[in-house]
Design an enzyme around this catalytic site. Structure first.
Site, PDB file in Angstrom:
ATOM      1  N   GLY A 183      -2.374   2.374  12.308  1.00 27.65           N
ATOM      2  CA  GLY A 183      -2.862   1.717  11.144  1.00 27.65           C
ATOM      3  C   GLY A 183      -3.984   2.346  10.244  1.00 27.65           C
ATOM      4  O   GLY A 183      -4.798   2.805  11.129  1.00 27.65           O
ATOM      5  N   GLY A 231       0.879  -1.264   0.107  1.00 22.31           N
ATOM      6  CA  GLY A 231      -0.025  -0.094   0.205  1.00 22.31           C
ATOM      7  C   GLY A 231       0.671   1.165   0.090  1.00 22.31           C
ATOM      8  O   GLY A 231       0.457   2.301   0.461  1.00 22.31           O
ATOM      9  N   GLY A 232       1.909   1.294  -0.644  1.00 21.36           N
ATOM     10  CA  GLY A 232       2.873   2.230  -0.515  1.00 21.36           C
ATOM     11  C   GLY A 232       3.949   2.289   0.737  1.00 21.36           C
ATOM     12  O   GLY A 232       4.315   3.659   0.983  1.00 21.36           O
ATOM     13  N   SER A 235      -2.651  -3.929   9.154  1.00 20.15           N
ATOM     14  CA  SER A 235      -2.560  -2.558   9.124  1.00 20.15           C
ATOM     15  C   SER A 235      -1.178  -1.899   9.840  1.00 20.15           C
ATOM     16  O   SER A 235      -1.176  -1.055  10.579  1.00 20.15           O
ATOM     17  CB  SER A 235      -3.597  -1.583   9.855  1.00 20.15           C
ATOM     18  OG  SER A 235      -4.632  -1.864   8.982  1.00 20.15           O
ATOM     19  N   ARG A 236      -0.131  -3.068  10.069  1.00 27.03           N
ATOM     20  CA  ARG A 236       0.848  -2.523  10.964  1.00 27.03           C
ATOM     21  C   ARG A 236       2.155  -2.177  10.301  1.00 27.03           C
ATOM     22  O   ARG A 236       3.217  -1.928  11.079  1.00 27.03           O
ATOM     23  CB  ARG A 236       1.164  -4.098  11.510  1.00 27.03           C
ATOM     24  CG  ARG A 236       1.633  -5.149  10.441  1.00 27.03           C
ATOM     25  CD  ARG A 236       2.152  -6.436  11.251  1.00 27.03           C
ATOM     26  NE  ARG A 236       3.285  -6.293  11.992  1.00 27.03           N
ATOM     27  CZ  ARG A 236       4.610  -6.242  11.451  1.00 27.03           C
ATOM     28  NH1 ARG A 236       4.661  -6.375  10.311  1.00 27.03           N
ATOM     29  NH2 ARG A 236       5.474  -5.899  12.181  1.00 27.03           N
ATOM     30  N   GLY A 245      -5.071   0.833   7.084  1.00 23.39           N
ATOM     31  CA  GLY A 245      -5.484   0.145   6.046  1.00 23.39           C
ATOM     32  C   GLY A 245      -6.873  -0.566   5.909  1.00 23.39           C
ATOM     33  O   GLY A 245      -7.351  -0.948   4.839  1.00 23.39           O
ATOM     34  N   GLU A 246      -7.079  -1.069   7.136  1.00 25.03           N
ATOM     35  CA  GLU A 246      -8.275  -2.129   7.130  1.00 25.03           C
ATOM     36  C   GLU A 246      -9.513  -1.517   7.490  1.00 25.03           C
ATOM     37  O   GLU A 246     -10.556  -1.995   6.840  1.00 25.03           O
ATOM     38  CB  GLU A 246      -7.881  -3.109   8.200  1.00 25.03           C
ATOM     39  CG  GLU A 246      -6.964  -3.949   7.574  1.00 25.03           C
ATOM     40  CD  GLU A 246      -6.277  -5.113   8.713  1.00 25.03           C
ATOM     41  OE1 GLU A 246      -5.537  -4.524   9.582  1.00 25.03           O
ATOM     42  OE2 GLU A 246      -6.553  -6.159   8.626  1.00 25.03           O
TER      43      GLU A 246
END
Lengths: 759, 759
Positions: free
Chosen positions: B715, B490-491, B530-531, B717-718
């Site tokens: 985090g 994700g970058g 999301s770590r 992302g989730e």
């Protein structure tokens, strides 16, 4: 780990199988030319057919018109970068000269000098296209003899090169690029005190490193200004630095991925194809592969210097040297930079001298620019000093080993360059040869009437330290990984793994060594100078200690004690304040997720305690007086190897170095015709020794630990090449009574010398 | 760096171009299936055509006889490894179950279950050969509904699986593999205090992560017992660990090289092909490549759980929740291990509750073994709670955002699992939506007679910490390299580079991020939870600080002062005791060879200060009552993102999560026929949203720094996937007056619900 003297090593000194062994013997290891990328183009270089000529014009139009050709570059495509010196590790390189060496500007300076490069969809098309490039040359007078090149009326290679080094100091054009002097004491008084003085002159020709794998490079330039280079090199960080300067790119924007390396011996420490491939990739937007032929390797890449050397040494009746004077002119090739400096540092270093003078000259001439070759510059110099020492001993009626013992450098002896030696093992190598089965056996008589002789010679090499980085990480199964930036040319993956294994209490097999690219590990200087096991090994040692420190902290967290209450020994932590608490590394590794997390150690080092290398060799030869052919009957090398991490690899280094020294002594030479064109551009004509030319080289490892290293390690890889020419010349003298002063001692020269002696 | 509150960041919060951007947009980035090795073979898997059957016999002779076929493996080729739990980071995996999932033993447990694998000289021959394998099956009754599977008389998948977990505790066979309960307070009293109670049941089906790139693996087994695996994976270290256990190899002897990854979303955190490819390579002595088809990906790899959920929540007249009870049965697939545990931890976490009870069941049935999928288990659960909360608010006449504000968790609120929240930004996300242009604008009227509604929902995700390692090395030009072990989905290459740049005072472009293999960097847990920017970013932060410490030491050496007298600020060192001494990092980098050598920082971390993520979404939908088709008109997500390192990537994560949530809400489902065979095994039938199905997702970044991280990172992302089904269900209710309790809310179901409501 306690001090090295008392320590009983468990891994150091054993002979585990090399970690990269299976990959290499099964052909899986990837060398530079094995790299292929999608859409890859192939580049070829057009090279000068003249030893010295002005380039009047280059017309690339016909080449560009050939279907499949994507781009052509010439010197005009390279940025003008001035004369700035580029720091590569602790050395400095003139980037402008380097740039001009890899692609000529205005003039070609030697047969094989690159003039243009073509990139096409296949290597065959690229090669065809080079033939379509029309170069108009104006031939110039050339010079290929080092003494001629030093003369006032010699053809000048670089108009800007002036006596004194800079135009300000002198306006006299010269081919002498540099001059070095070491002097001490009163030379005249020293020679006056001598009972015997021997003075001789020596000539040696250029010889090539002769690595199996030709030079190569695959490069990819990205639209964001970043470049990646895959290459077989001893110095990926040097490739990054030099390519960056030549192409005026940020060094950090270039990533160099070192491939496996099929031999280097110093010859793969600079750049040739890398900047060309990257520039061609930039021009075409596609990856570019370039691989040299053997012809190109021999004509245009790093041989070592030919030289003219004068040695004058005097000794008194007791066999003690009273004075020594050495004058050396080294061929730099077409651009400044022979190993004359280090030759001057090493040439008289084996001896304890009160009065000495060493003069060295770096001379440009119309031959390829030299590159490092195993103990650069020192083999030539040792030919002179070690044969003169042999002659002195003979004239004084002293055993040549005893003569060396009497005069040999030891702890406290001042080197010609100044510093005193710390603990060294020169005298021990002399004793080892003296007591060796070889030296203790009489020279077997020839049964075919050929003449036999035994000779000895010693050698010194300074070794290097420089900078290295290593990381050591602990796996979940209690094994470890070692990452370094040192390409492995002699088994250093394994020696580094063994050092980490020793510190961590693991087996060598349980440590996995990785040679990383220039972005994946911190700065590490070139594999060379016999420095990897010493300096990168030092970094590994410190990184492993850093890991041990953290392992103790983790155990302390588990046991709720202070880290000082934890000891690490034999691959296990235990608690000093609670005798019941103990965990093997395997157990502890499994508990790290409950103790603060994984463990990675790191170290970046620049160790100053470099331990120099000394060696003494004995050789028996048999000479065919009819043909001049010299056969090596038996060869034994005793070397102070500090602490031999992997004795098998140390023996291999000694055997390899001796083999190269034998080739240099007897057969290898750059043979130029009257037009300055190299005539022996393949391995059929450039005669390297094969296994049929050599007996098994016997080795004696003398272990005098280097006090400047926690494990006592000294560099071992280079010094073995130093004595062979002198030892063979001395043996040849005992066999046929002639003192050879020219390398190679090839059959025609030996035959001529015998004939002249016999009248 | 000072505390985050006062710090003015220079790099954090900006939007540099991603370092791997050019490679990815030009097609140069190498994904798993792009890897090719000399002599490589190709493997294919034969899969079960039955949902549940006993394997009576497997005859591979005809397959082996096909020219080009080199080997065939079945379950019999795998070692029996017992029921040991394998620690993968901080999680535990039953390696025996995993081994049985990637290759059936005795029974097949779902349509697509691997039965044998063939390796041949081409993928086509391998595929042909799979058809020649004769497998005799005895079909068994199958079960695919989670409630049916829990019944006493259900077909049993694993005879050894017993109520209570072990045979000792009970001899009753069961499909319930695990049971979780969180309870607090007095549920009966809580419900008694309620003015309104809403109780509903929900059903969701399995959905797939739907990554673009199918699973793949290239493996090479060496004769020395070492193996290398190239694979697109979120967790190279997990691949090493799991493959090692399955094949009973030392984990340290396996090297996993992560390729670029074309989406994972949790689905690439375990192994499928890796052990097969390595075992086939061991059998044949050649490298083996395996790549799944989409059919295989859908039939046999990690969807997330379908579920049956019951939610009962009561609230008093003031709108305060008095009690909440949740009962959830999650489909694990054919082997134990749904995300029921984390679903229980998250389902009620957004609310401050005195009385609660949560019961969760992990149930095996004849479907593929589930794998992690973005905020695993939490989207299903949120559908239940967030629609019941909406209904409660409606019944109490309270604005749904106000209802959430009134009950929302904040600093100090105890989570259902026990621990109190530190500073969180849930209420801030509610306020952000309330004040958003979207929420502040009235729902535009439909001009075509279709029905419109606006819904809101919130979401929570726990986020993960786990273990990470990073090194930061300084280049000779003053730029830096960052090495981590976290595959970039994700970058995170860029976010890690930005963190190092912030600490070192460099530009983001001057830091070169590398994702290394399992031997080249210390242990690093899987990219997931999301770590990465939180935990690997933490390691990068610490490693950069370690580098700064050493840079200060080097400067102190140069200036002959103590390291404490040197400060590092804005990319430069200066001396506090001598104001004239100052060097930029570029200057200092050039002088390191004279100051003690290069600099590499390292850190292995296991940060405990994980900051959870909260989000609130609002969505406008339009429903075609004739067809049941739901269109998303406008969507806004407000999320507490801690400190957004690269706001553009955070927005991208939110938009991507919402898109996946919309697909799950409206269309995606695993469709099994009466024989237990999956009928929609391609992207034509498994209906994921395309860009034509979605408006531009609007995002609001709420930055409440995580007090557990030096830069305040949480985090991100989730959690964006959590609210969409609930928000859409709530909007749909406002539009057409029906409360949907089943996912997907596909046209047939919506149509049926509308028809039923209208009678």
């Amino acid at each position: 780990m306690e001090s090295q003297q008392e320590h009983k090593f468990k891994v150091i000194g054993t002979r585990p199988i090399r970690h990269d062994g299976v990959d290499k013997v099964t052909g899986r290891a990837k060398y530079g030319a094995d790299i292929s990328l999608p859409g890859m183009l192939h580049g070829k270089v057009l090279r000068s057919p003249h030893a010295h000529a002005r380039i009047k014009s280059i017309d690339v139009s016909a080449a560009l018109a050939l279907p499949g050709v994507k781009a052509v570059i010439t010197g005009a495509d390279f940025p003008d970068i001035g004369d700035n010196l580029v720091q590569v590790g602790e050395n400095f390189v003139n980037a402008r000269h380097l740039s001009q060496n890899i692609m000529a500007r205005g003039k070609v300076l030697y047969d094989g000098h690159a003039v243009a490069a073509v990139v096409a969809t296949s290597p065959h098309i690229a090669e065809e296209a080079t033939k379509l490039i029309k170069v108009e040359y104006e031939p110039l007078p050339h010079v290929q003899n080092v003494l001629t090149a030093m003369k006032d009326d010699a053809p000048i290679l670089h108009p800007a090169l002036r006596t004194g080094g800079t135009p300000e100091k002198s306006d006299k054009q010269t081919n002498v690029a540099n001059q070095v002097r070491f002097a001490r004491g009163d030379l005249a008084a020293g020679f006056a005190a001598a009972a015997v003085i021997v003075e001789r002159e020596f000539d040696t020709t250029m010889v090539h490193q002769g690595y199996i794998e030709p030079l190569n490079a695959v490069a990819q330039y990205n639209q964001d200004g970043h470049g990646t280079i895959w290459v077989s090199t001893q110095g990926p960080f040097a490739v990054r630095e030099l390519t960056g300067h030549i192409l005026q790119m940020n060094r950090g924007d270039i990533k160099v991925i070192p491939a496996e390396i099929g031999g280097g011996f110093g010859g793969k420490t600079t750049v040739y194809l890398e900047p060309l491939a990257l520039l061609l990739s930039k021009k075409t937007g596609r990856p570019v592969k370039m691989v040299m032929t053997r012809n190109e390797v021999l004509r245009a890449t790093g041989p070592t210097s030919g030289s003219h050397i004068r040695v004058k040494i005097g000794a008194n009746k007791e066999g003690k040297i009273t004075a020594a004077q050495v004058w050396m002119a080294y061929e730099a090739g077409a651009f400044p930079g022979s190993p004359i400096g280090v030759a001057c540092m090493t040439v008289l270093a084996p001896y304890d001298l009160e009065h000495l003078q060493i003069d060295g000259f770096d001379v440009v001439l119309n031959k390829p620019k030299t590159a490092a070759y195993r103990a650069p510059g020192t083999t030539n110099a040792a030919l002179g000093v070690e044969t003169v020492v042999d002659e002195l001993a003979e004239k004084l009626g002293v055993d040549p080993l005893e003569f060396r013992r009497l005069n040999g450098a030891q702890e406290g002896t001042a080197q010609p360059a100044g510093p005193q030696f710390r603990r060294i093992g020169f005298l021990e190598t002399i004793a080892a040869i003296k007591n060796s089965p070889h030296y203790q056996s009489p020279l077997p008589k020839s049964e075919n009437g050929k003449l036999r002789g035994r000779g000895v010679a010693s050698g010194f090499w300074i070794n290097a330290g420089f900078q290295s980085t290593a990381t050591v990480s602990i796996n979940t199964d209690g094994t470890a990984n070692v990452v370094t930036g040192s390409p492995d040319i002699g088994g250093t993956r394994t020696s580094c793994a063994m050092i980490a294994a020793e510190v961590l209490g693991l087996k060598a097999e349980d440590v996995h060594p990785v040679v990383a690219d220039t972005e994946s590990i911190g700065h590490t200087d070139t594999t060379g100078g016999s420095r990897v096991t010493f300096a990168t090994g030092y970094a590994v040692y410190e990184a492993a200690q850093d890991a041990v420190r953290q392992l103790k902290e983790r155990a302390a967290t588990l046991w709720k004690v202070k880290p000082e209450e934890v000891v690490y020994q034999d691959g296990a932590v235990s608690c000093t304040t609670n005798g019941n608490e103990s965990l093997t590394l395997i157990q502890l590794a499994g508990r790290l997720p409950r103790a603060g997390g994984p463990v990675t150690g790191r170290a970046s080092v620049q160790p100053r305690g470099v331990g120099p290398a000394f060696t003494t060799h004995v050789v028996d030869v048999e000479v065919d007086a009819e043909t001049g052919k010299v056969e090596i009957l038996r060869y034994t090398a005793a070397q102070d190897v500090g602490k031999a991490v992997h004795p098998g690899y140390v023996e291999g280094q000694i055997q390899g170095g001796v083999a190269q020294g034998v080739g240099w002594a007897l057969n290898e030479e750059y043979y130029y015709d009257e037009n300055g064109i190299l005539r022996n551009t393949g391995f059929l004509d450039y005669r390297m020794p094969t296994c049929l030319d050599l007996p098994m080289i016997e080795t004696i490892l003398v272990e005098v630990p280097n006090p400047g290293h926690p494990i006592g390690i000294r560099g071992v890889g280079e010094v073995p090449i130093v004595p062979p020419p002198a030892a063979i010349a001395n043996a040849l003298y005992r066999a046929v009574g002639v003192r050879m002063t020219e390398l190679p001692m090839s059959p025609p020269k030996v035959c001529k010398a015998i004939t002249e002696k016999r009248g």
